[in-house]
Scaffold this motif. Structure first.
Motif, PDB file in Angstrom:
ATOM      1  N   THR A 113      37.550  30.338  41.275  1.00  8.14           N
ATOM      2  CA  THR A 113      36.503  31.158  40.691  1.00  8.14           C
ATOM      3  C   THR A 113      35.237  30.326  40.650  1.00  8.14           C
ATOM      4  O   THR A 113      35.278  29.107  40.545  1.00  8.14           O
ATOM      5  CB  THR A 113      36.864  31.621  39.270  1.00  8.14           C
ATOM      6  OG1 THR A 113      37.158  30.468  38.450  1.00  8.14           O
ATOM      7  CG2 THR A 113      38.080  32.529  39.284  1.00  8.14           C
ATOM      8  N   GLY A 118      32.802  36.336  38.088  1.00  7.61           N
ATOM      9  CA  GLY A 118      34.246  36.513  37.990  1.00  7.61           C
ATOM     10  C   GLY A 118      34.943  36.735  39.305  1.00  7.61           C
ATOM     11  O   GLY A 118      36.134  36.996  39.327  1.00  7.61           O
ATOM     12  N   SER A 119      34.207  36.685  40.437  1.00  6.19           N
ATOM     13  CA  SER A 119      34.831  36.926  41.731  1.00  6.19           C
ATOM     14  C   SER A 119      35.814  35.818  42.080  1.00  6.19           C
ATOM     15  O   SER A 119      35.693  34.685  41.616  1.00  6.19           O
ATOM     16  CB  SER A 119      33.764  37.050  42.826  1.00  6.19           C
ATOM     17  OG  SER A 119      32.907  38.136  42.576  1.00  6.19           O
ATOM     18  N   GLY A 134      39.096  43.635  42.429  1.00  2.00           N
ATOM     19  CA  GLY A 134      38.816  44.102  41.081  1.00  2.00           C
ATOM     20  C   GLY A 134      37.410  43.767  40.622  1.00  2.00           C
ATOM     21  O   GLY A 134      36.838  42.748  41.001  1.00  2.00           O
ATOM     22  N   GLY A 136      36.481  43.376  37.356  1.00  2.00           N
ATOM     23  CA  GLY A 136      36.446  42.834  36.005  1.00  2.00           C
ATOM     24  C   GLY A 136      36.299  41.332  35.949  1.00  2.00           C
ATOM     25  O   GLY A 136      36.294  40.636  36.963  1.00  2.00           O
ATOM     26  N   ASN A 137      36.194  40.824  34.720  1.00  5.54           N
ATOM     27  CA  ASN A 137      36.156  39.387  34.497  1.00  5.54           C
ATOM     28  C   ASN A 137      37.562  38.821  34.585  1.00  5.54           C
ATOM     29  O   ASN A 137      38.520  39.418  34.082  1.00  5.54           O
ATOM     30  CB  ASN A 137      35.536  39.084  33.133  1.00  5.54           C
ATOM     31  CG  ASN A 137      34.067  39.463  33.082  1.00  5.54           C
ATOM     32  OD1 ASN A 137      33.356  39.300  34.061  1.00  5.54           O
ATOM     33  ND2 ASN A 137      33.636  39.994  31.945  1.00  5.54           N
ATOM     34  N   LEU A 138      37.689  37.655  35.180  1.00  8.27           N
ATOM     35  CA  LEU A 138      39.001  37.071  35.439  1.00  8.27           C
ATOM     36  C   LEU A 138      39.349  36.023  34.405  1.00  8.27           C
ATOM     37  O   LEU A 138      38.499  35.233  33.994  1.00  8.27           O
ATOM     38  CB  LEU A 138      39.036  36.446  36.829  1.00  8.27           C
ATOM     39  CG  LEU A 138      38.627  37.342  38.000  1.00  8.27           C
ATOM     40  CD1 LEU A 138      38.719  36.576  39.290  1.00  8.27           C
ATOM     41  CD2 LEU A 138      39.488  38.593  38.046  1.00  8.27           C
ATOM     42  N   TRP A 152      46.480  36.614  37.760  1.00  8.23           N
ATOM     43  CA  TRP A 152      45.412  36.516  36.767  1.00  8.23           C
ATOM     44  C   TRP A 152      45.364  37.819  35.984  1.00  8.23           C
ATOM     45  O   TRP A 152      45.965  38.824  36.385  1.00  8.23           O
ATOM     46  CB  TRP A 152      44.062  36.243  37.432  1.00  8.23           C
ATOM     47  CG  TRP A 152      43.561  37.355  38.316  1.00  8.23           C
ATOM     48  CD1 TRP A 152      42.820  38.454  37.952  1.00  8.23           C
ATOM     49  CD2 TRP A 152      43.775  37.486  39.729  1.00  8.23           C
ATOM     50  NE1 TRP A 152      42.553  39.251  39.029  1.00  8.23           N
ATOM     51  CE2 TRP A 152      43.121  38.675  40.140  1.00  8.23           C
ATOM     52  CE3 TRP A 152      44.442  36.712  40.684  1.00  8.23           C
ATOM     53  CZ2 TRP A 152      43.124  39.111  41.468  1.00  8.23           C
ATOM     54  CZ3 TRP A 152      44.445  37.153  41.997  1.00  8.23           C
ATOM     55  CH2 TRP A 152      43.796  38.337  42.376  1.00  8.23           C
ATOM     56  N   GLU A 154      42.739  40.640  34.542  1.00  8.69           N
ATOM     57  CA  GLU A 154      41.391  41.131  34.791  1.00  8.69           C
ATOM     58  C   GLU A 154      40.954  42.026  33.643  1.00  8.69           C
ATOM     59  O   GLU A 154      41.634  43.017  33.334  1.00  8.69           O
ATOM     60  CB  GLU A 154      41.369  41.896  36.112  1.00  8.69           C
ATOM     61  CG  GLU A 154      39.996  42.091  36.674  1.00  8.69           C
ATOM     62  CD  GLU A 154      40.059  42.434  38.155  1.00  8.69           C
ATOM     63  OE1 GLU A 154      39.385  43.378  38.554  1.00  8.69           O
ATOM     64  OE2 GLU A 154      40.801  41.744  38.899  1.00  8.69           O
ATOM     65  N   ASP A 160      43.122  45.549  29.820  1.00  7.61           N
ATOM     66  CA  ASP A 160      43.254  44.415  30.732  1.00  7.61           C
ATOM     67  C   ASP A 160      44.369  44.733  31.717  1.00  7.61           C
ATOM     68  O   ASP A 160      45.371  45.366  31.364  1.00  7.61           O
ATOM     69  CB  ASP A 160      43.584  43.135  29.972  1.00  7.61           C
ATOM     70  CG  ASP A 160      42.475  42.712  29.025  1.00  7.61           C
ATOM     71  OD1 ASP A 160      41.306  42.897  29.388  1.00  7.61           O
ATOM     72  OD2 ASP A 160      42.785  42.217  27.927  1.00  7.61           O
ATOM     73  N   GLU A 172      47.344  42.799  47.067  1.00  2.18           N
ATOM     74  CA  GLU A 172      47.912  42.787  45.720  1.00  2.18           C
ATOM     75  C   GLU A 172      49.344  43.293  45.742  1.00  2.18           C
ATOM     76  O   GLU A 172      49.650  44.303  46.366  1.00  2.18           O
ATOM     77  CB  GLU A 172      47.072  43.664  44.785  1.00  2.18           C
ATOM     78  CG  GLU A 172      45.696  43.105  44.482  1.00  2.18           C
ATOM     79  CD  GLU A 172      44.920  43.990  43.516  1.00  2.18           C
ATOM     80  OE1 GLU A 172      45.473  45.028  43.088  1.00  2.18           O
ATOM     81  OE2 GLU A 172      43.770  43.649  43.187  1.00  2.18           O
ATOM     82  N   ARG A 175      49.464  45.342  40.088  1.00  2.66           N
ATOM     83  CA  ARG A 175      48.303  45.545  39.218  1.00  2.66           C
ATOM     84  C   ARG A 175      48.751  46.533  38.159  1.00  2.66           C
ATOM     85  O   ARG A 175      48.993  47.716  38.458  1.00  2.66           O
ATOM     86  CB  ARG A 175      47.092  46.060  39.982  1.00  2.66           C
ATOM     87  CG  ARG A 175      45.887  46.347  39.065  1.00  2.66           C
ATOM     88  CD  ARG A 175      44.664  46.801  39.839  1.00  2.66           C
ATOM     89  NE  ARG A 175      44.009  45.701  40.521  1.00  2.66           N
ATOM     90  CZ  ARG A 175      43.092  44.918  39.968  1.00  2.66           C
ATOM     91  NH1 ARG A 175      42.709  45.114  38.709  1.00  2.66           N
ATOM     92  NH2 ARG A 175      42.529  43.944  40.654  1.00  2.66           N
TER      93      ARG A 175
END
Length: 398
Positions: A113, A118-119, A134, A136-138, A152, A154, A160, A172, A175
């Motif tokens: 990261t 957050g990518s 995704g 979102g923040n990781l 992780w 997300e 979450d 993936e 998820r």
């Protein structure tokens, strides 16, 4: 013609001899001519060969040149990162144009990261590319024991999601929001996390307890409904490392190793943090850091899990260590803090050490590769270096 004239001419012809032949001169002239022909032939052949070679070289495109040898990411080497460079033994893997925040090693390269977002990215020494989809923040990154999968959590709006990603396949596998729904009674101290990816199972620490997810069938099983997300520290070779007491918020008072988490266990170890070797034969433990640094710099203690016996590990010159990773079941790496690191406002150098469970000693692999200093970030302060543990080394703002 009269007989007298005829006889006279015949007599003169018999008396006249042909000029002698100079055989040496003739042979010499022939040799010179033969040499001239050979030189001309060789020169012509060389010119033709050179022309063919030049033509061939002009037809070869750069993309057709042999590719450089791939970095053996299946190996585990003494590793650290500073800025946009991951030092993997003698190799340096660039993450440019991004500065690295946290990373883990997979068999396909390093997943990381960046500091400003957050990518998620993969760096394999040839390219840096974004993975995952995704928005979102990781959270922290967790890698499987065989190095093929990364997990992780997300953070999305209102929930979450726990994610398991196959790096080699580029897709993936899982998820799911299972257990991660937020509510008024949710303890915000410890958020959802991927505890471990061990064999065919992924372990999710959620607001609603700990789940074991079968990666082949997609079925989830509850390991502990009332357990906090951090109650089980990790799982290796199907053995669980968990806190004692088991069902309490926070970090517990000690830790234990067993096939199934329970307060009724044979061996209990001092400390709140721990790291199991790949086969779970060895355990390293450390207390929480009073300065709120995670992972904690501490005098690591080594135990044999089959007997519970402590093995005295020596690391002179480095009173505190920050665990990095297991290279094999018998060796691990750690960052060694020098005595000056205990003094405030010093830029004390740190050394990368390699330690052995057989010799029970640590040796310096890379001296003074960075400093034990902290810079401000939104979540706290972090060191200028990172280790392949999936999170930055940070100090909470308290």
């Amino acid at each position: 013609m009269t007989d007298l004239l005829k006889d006279t001419l015949t007599q003169r012809a018999d008396l006249t001899e042909p000029p002698p032949l100079d055989l040496d001169a003739i042979i010499s002239i022939g040799d010179r001519r033969l040499r001239h022909r050979r030189v001309a032939t060789i020169a012509g052949t060389a010119l033709i060969t050179l022309a063919v070679l030049i033509t061939s070289l002009t037809l070869i495109k750069p993309s057709e040149q042999p590719a450089p040898a791939s970095v053996p990411f299946t190996e585990r080497r003494a590793t650290y990162a500073v800025g946009s460079e991951i030092h993997f033994g003698p190799d340096v893997i660039s993450t440019a144009p991004y500065k690295l925040r946290a990373f883990v090693q997979t068999n396909s390269g390093f997943v990381f990261t960046r500091t400003d977002g957050g990518s998620l990215f993969l760096a394999d020494g040839k390219q840096v590319r974004r993975i995952g989809s995704g928005p979102g923040n990781l959270g922290a990154l967790t890698v499987s024991g065989d190095g093929n999968l990364v997990g992780w959590v997300e953070a999305l709006a209102g929930r979450d999601e726990s994610v398991i990603y196959d790096v080699a396949a580029g897709r993936e596998l899982v998820r799911t929001p299972i257990g991660n729904q937020r509510g008024p009674l949710v303890d915000p101290v410890s958020g959802p996390r991927i505890i471990a990816i061990d064999g065919d199972y992924a372990y999710f620490g959620t607001y609603r307890g700990v789940y074991r997810w079968n990666l082949k069938t997609g079925q989830a099983q509850t390991v502990g409904k009332n357990l906090s997300p951090n109650a089980i520290r990790t799982v290796a070779n199907l053995r669980h490392l968990y806190q004692i007491p088991l069902i309490v918020p926070g970090e517990g008072t000690s830790i234990a190793v067993a096939d199934n988490p329970s307060d009724d266990t044979l061996h209990v170890y001092p400390g709140q943090q721990g790291w199991l070797s790949p086969t779970a034969d060895y355990l390293l433990t450390a207390p929480n850091d009073p300065g709120h640094v995670t992972p904690p710099p501490a005098p690591l203690r080594l135990f044999h899990t089959a007997t519970g016996k402590e093995l005295t590990l020596t690391h002179p010159g480095h009173p505190r260590l920050i665990f990095s990773q297991w290279l094999t079941n018998d060796t691990f790496t750690a960052v060694g803090l020098r005595p000056a690191a205990n003094k405030p406002h010093t830029n004390s150098p740190v050394d990368l050490l390699t330690c052995s469970t057989k010799s029970l000693t640590c040796s310096t692999t890379t001296p003074a590769f960075s400093t034990y200093t902290f810079t401000q970030t939104p979540a706290g302060t972090t060191t200028p270096f990172a280790l392949p543990i999936g999170t930055p080394i940070y100090r909470l703002n308290r």
